[in-house]
Motif scaffolding. Sequence first.
Motif, PDB file in Angstrom:
ATOM      1  N   UNK A 112       0.839  -1.203   0.000  1.00 56.50           N
ATOM      2  CA  UNK A 112       0.000   0.000   0.000  1.00 56.50           C
ATOM      3  C   UNK A 112       0.874   1.253   0.000  1.00 56.50           C
ATOM      4  N   UNK A 113       1.933   1.243   0.820  1.00 53.03           N
ATOM      5  CA  UNK A 113       2.792   2.429   0.901  1.00 53.03           C
ATOM      6  C   UNK A 113       3.454   2.720  -0.448  1.00 53.03           C
ATOM      7  N   UNK A 114       4.012   1.662  -1.055  1.00 53.47           N
ATOM      8  CA  UNK A 114       4.679   1.860  -2.353  1.00 53.47           C
ATOM      9  C   UNK A 114       3.662   2.325  -3.401  1.00 53.47           C
ATOM     10  N   UNK A 115       2.485   1.706  -3.360  1.00 56.01           N
ATOM     11  CA  UNK A 115       1.445   2.105  -4.303  1.00 56.01           C
ATOM     12  C   UNK A 115       1.060   3.561  -4.117  1.00 56.01           C
ATOM     13  N   UNK A 116       0.911   3.964  -2.846  1.00 56.20           N
ATOM     14  CA  UNK A 116       0.532   5.353  -2.565  1.00 56.20           C
ATOM     15  C   UNK A 116       1.627   6.307  -3.022  1.00 56.20           C
TER      16      UNK A 116
END
Lengths: 260, 281
Positions: free
Chosen positions: A225-229
Amino acid sequence: MSPAALLRRVAPVLACIGLLAVWQVASLALKNDSFPTATEAIRAIPDILGDKESLINILASLRRMALGFGVAVLISIPLGLLMGRSRGVAAFFNPLLMVIYPVPKAALMPIIMLWLGVGDVTKTLVIFLGVSLPVIYHSFEGAKAVEEKMLWSGAAMGLSPAQRLVRIVLPAALPEILTGCRTGLVLALITMITSEMIARQSGAGNILFNALDMGQYDTVFAMIIIVGAMGISLDAIFERVRARLVRWSEPQFDMPLSFS
Amino acid sequence: MTVVPARSSKWVRPVTSQEPASAIIEIDRVSQVFQTSARKDHVALSDISLTIEEGAFVSILGPSGCGKSTLLYIVGGFVSPTSGSAKIKGHAITGPGPDRGPVFQEFALFPWKTVLGNVIYGPRQQGVRAAEAEAQSRALIKMVGLKGYENFYPKELSGGMKQRVALARTLAYHPEVLLMDEPFGALDAHTRTRLQNDLLNIWERDRKTVLFVTHSVDEAVFLSDKVVMMSKSPGRIREVIDIDLPRPRRRSELLLDPRYQKYVVDIERMFDESDEAGPAS
Ligand SMILES: Nc1ncnc2c1ncn2[C@@H]1O[C@H](COP(=O)(O)OP(=O)(O)OP(=O)(O)O)[C@@H](O)[C@H]1O
Ligand SMILES: [Mg+2]
């Protein structure tokens, strides 16, 4: 605000919520250890971002990405423009690029690691390679498409060939160049994570794969999620800048493909 | 290329002030052959010789595809002819220069610049100071009837407006020779008449040399000292007609002038005849 405008505004948020809901339901239904629920994953995010070690890792990733992207853009734009305006330059670099183009840049990593070690240089170089090709390609296409009469007009005003390249070809090709940069930015993120998967030493990719090894699946999904965000935010910021720079070329009723 | 002896002797003579007009552009047996995609040679221009006097207004009239634009590009130095040569003031034309200002059929405005940005580009490039260049450019924009549109981008303009910007942009850097490729082709009748008058006013004031490509017989006769009639396949000069009408010319008076009417009718007849003859193979 009209209902239609309001809907346009909240649509991205609704899409995210919908995605998370599907995830939550699927996870609850499957009851699999390696597939945590969305809420579990989201709950793990503050732990990661609160941890100093993790933050240093993520910042190191971002620094490599910025450096690889920046250097790639600085080299690729002039090269692409020159290729687009000069048959000689194109004839020289075309075969070279055609050989590099289909090779997954991460596949080169073992060799680069052998020569340059597993440190920053190797990873930055791989990011650089990943970003270069789309930027060169789009700069090339943009420069090729510049209307000849525009260059003639410049020549009649007394612009030298070099001045024409900087003051006519560059701005005229800018919309296309920035399209290439936008693709390059996303590719930078992808190669960044991939490089850290292969040379596991530091970085966001390293956190992700360490967690996977230790069976901390909520951390794995939180990192995704962090990388995607990060990707979505970078893209949205870039799109803002791009739209501002090429406002003169956008059609009146444009449909932006971005998260902003 | 060898030089025509009869001509070269003329150039040995020193140019004196008594001479009414001296040649500014000399086109000497110019031919242009293009390779088509089918790998066949296509003769766009065949053996064109034409001398243009300094300060003259010369129109090139001819059917579509007869090579009018190509001829203009050769004089502009944008294209080099397959054979033959073009000279400006006795020097061979080897490339573009600010002494020859083109106004292209396709406008070729800089889309990333506003109307003002486009018009001011040439003078700034020539080293005119910013404030002065801006004042001149604003005056030109006003002259072509675009006051209030200074900060518009080309994409926000209509075709006719773009054409007027293109004209102003070229006039802005004061070329000695104007090379105009159907500059009024896309304009409505009203604006067209206005700009024709404006162009004539500028021309009568500055006595620039103008090479003016047009489809319109009417326009050619109204504006020119000389009308060059071209024919197609291959592009050749058919006839050069001197237009002996008094200046300054006023459209309303000229339309009633039998001499003007005769020129128009004669030229139109000549084109009709060639149409009846059918396309040459
Ligand atoms: N770059 C090129 N390559 C091949 N053929 C060309 C090229 N440019 C022009 N031609 C050919 O040369 C001929 C003359 O073209 P040109 O554009 O000079 O005509 P024109 O008289 O200006 O026509 P129009 O009135 O329609 O503008 C045409 O038959 C065209 O097909
Ligand atoms: Mg033409």
